[in-house]
Design an enzyme around this catalytic site. Sequence first.
Site, PDB file in Angstrom:
ATOM      1  N   HIS A  49     -71.238  43.214  49.688  1.00  0.00           N
ATOM      2  CA  HIS A  49     -69.838  43.017  50.067  1.00  0.00           C
ATOM      3  C   HIS A  49     -69.060  42.512  48.845  1.00  0.00           C
ATOM      4  CE1 HIS A  49     -67.043  42.222  53.602  1.00  0.00           C
ATOM      5  NE2 HIS A  49     -66.344  41.840  52.548  1.00  0.00           N
ATOM      6  N   PRO A  50     -67.855  43.039  48.540  1.00  0.00           N
ATOM      7  CA  PRO A  50     -67.103  42.606  47.362  1.00  0.00           C
ATOM      8  C   PRO A  50     -66.812  41.099  47.407  1.00  0.00           C
ATOM      9  CG  PRO A  50     -66.150  44.602  48.297  1.00  0.00           C
ATOM     10  CD  PRO A  50     -67.157  44.118  49.283  1.00  0.00           C
ATOM     11  N   HIS A  51     -67.362  40.385  46.441  1.00  0.00           N
ATOM     12  CA  HIS A  51     -67.189  38.938  46.455  1.00  0.00           C
ATOM     13  C   HIS A  51     -67.457  38.360  45.073  1.00  0.00           C
ATOM     14  CE1 HIS A  51     -71.571  39.040  46.597  1.00  0.00           C
ATOM     15  NE2 HIS A  51     -71.589  37.740  46.328  1.00  0.00           N
ATOM     16  N   GLY A  52     -67.029  37.134  44.886  1.00  0.00           N
ATOM     17  CA  GLY A  52     -67.328  36.358  43.699  1.00  0.00           C
ATOM     18  C   GLY A  52     -67.748  34.958  44.110  1.00  0.00           C
ATOM     19  N   ILE A  60     -66.297  33.516  47.225  1.00  0.00           N
ATOM     20  CA  ILE A  60     -64.981  34.138  47.401  1.00  0.00           C
ATOM     21  C   ILE A  60     -65.183  35.538  47.957  1.00  0.00           C
ATOM     22  CG2 ILE A  60     -62.783  34.703  46.325  1.00  0.00           C
ATOM     23  CD1 ILE A  60     -63.747  33.171  43.852  1.00  0.00           C
TER      24      ILE A  60
END
Length: 359
Positions: free
Chosen positions: A195-198, A139
Amino acid sequence: MSDTVTPLDTPVAGDVFRRSFTKADGRMLYLYGREAHSLPVQTQQDDDIATGGELRFHPLRREWNIYAAHRQNRTFKPSASADPLAPTMAGGPTTEIPFEDFELAIFENKFSGLHPLAPHPPILDGIDSAPATGKCEVIVYTPEAEGSLHTIGQDRRRILIAAWIDRYRAMFAEGCEYVLPFENRGEEVGATLHHPHGQIYGFGKVPLVQQAAIDAFASGYDLAAEIAKAQPDYGLGEAGGLAAFCPRFARFPYEVWIAPTECRAGPWDCNEEELDGLATLLGDVTRRYDALFGRPTPYMFALHSAPRQGGDKYHFTAQFYPLLRGPNRVKYLASVEQHTGVFTVDVMPETAVEALRAV
């Protein structure tokens, strides 16, 4: 090749659209946003994709574990110019997302340990094994290279929750028995992409820890009563029928849970007001961590929801496990924790909640 746009049916406030796009290598990419995504495709990757690993059963711990040797070659701390989660710009490097812009994106992991087409493992005498069926997805919270659940803002968090609900429904429909959206934040946790993610894992078998929780709720454990007892002494805040609190039985220093004050099976079971409260508290807890420690706080975060079947009494929670016990003091999971599962908690929940309240 598929490329369709669909409005989502979720309790999240406002319209959310999903563009479902089949990438050149056969993996699915889903683009979520307030606007129906319609940008043209830029250049695409077309690599060979592994179809998962295998499961082996640990006879003493009574758990199934994933073996996926192909994950040794996954992307490791790329430079900013080689960020695989950034948009693909005209004339720029090709990334996982072949469009010049997006709001929120989910795609099938290139280095997946679980896969619906996982092969049958070789037979090992005396070892129970099985195909590692399931799904692994990534994500991407924002096209920006930096950010957090706090900084992406309330509306992006609402879109994220709508996407989680959409993927829960899809993975359950595809036969996954347990679905776990999660985020590993920070190098101390092992995150290899900044990088901002899940991520989201859809398991073909319910994991051991989650099965224990399912059994506890089925036996009558009342989390709603525990939340009522813990508030206000252990509470960080309430919003829309959800509470953020430091559990009295926390295992990690500064551990925080977010949960509905009334039993809900998962985010799909919440109403619009509750989901708005969840979005608010996700941002607030992340903000408090970063303010308390004076840095982007490394943590392990996950949604704990009911399984596909047999979880009628399950009480949904969102759980944060920070990896710091003080500024620049890492809480290591060393021999006792790893060998026995017995945690030594360095910061009392009573102290943790006071510190987090102060910020």
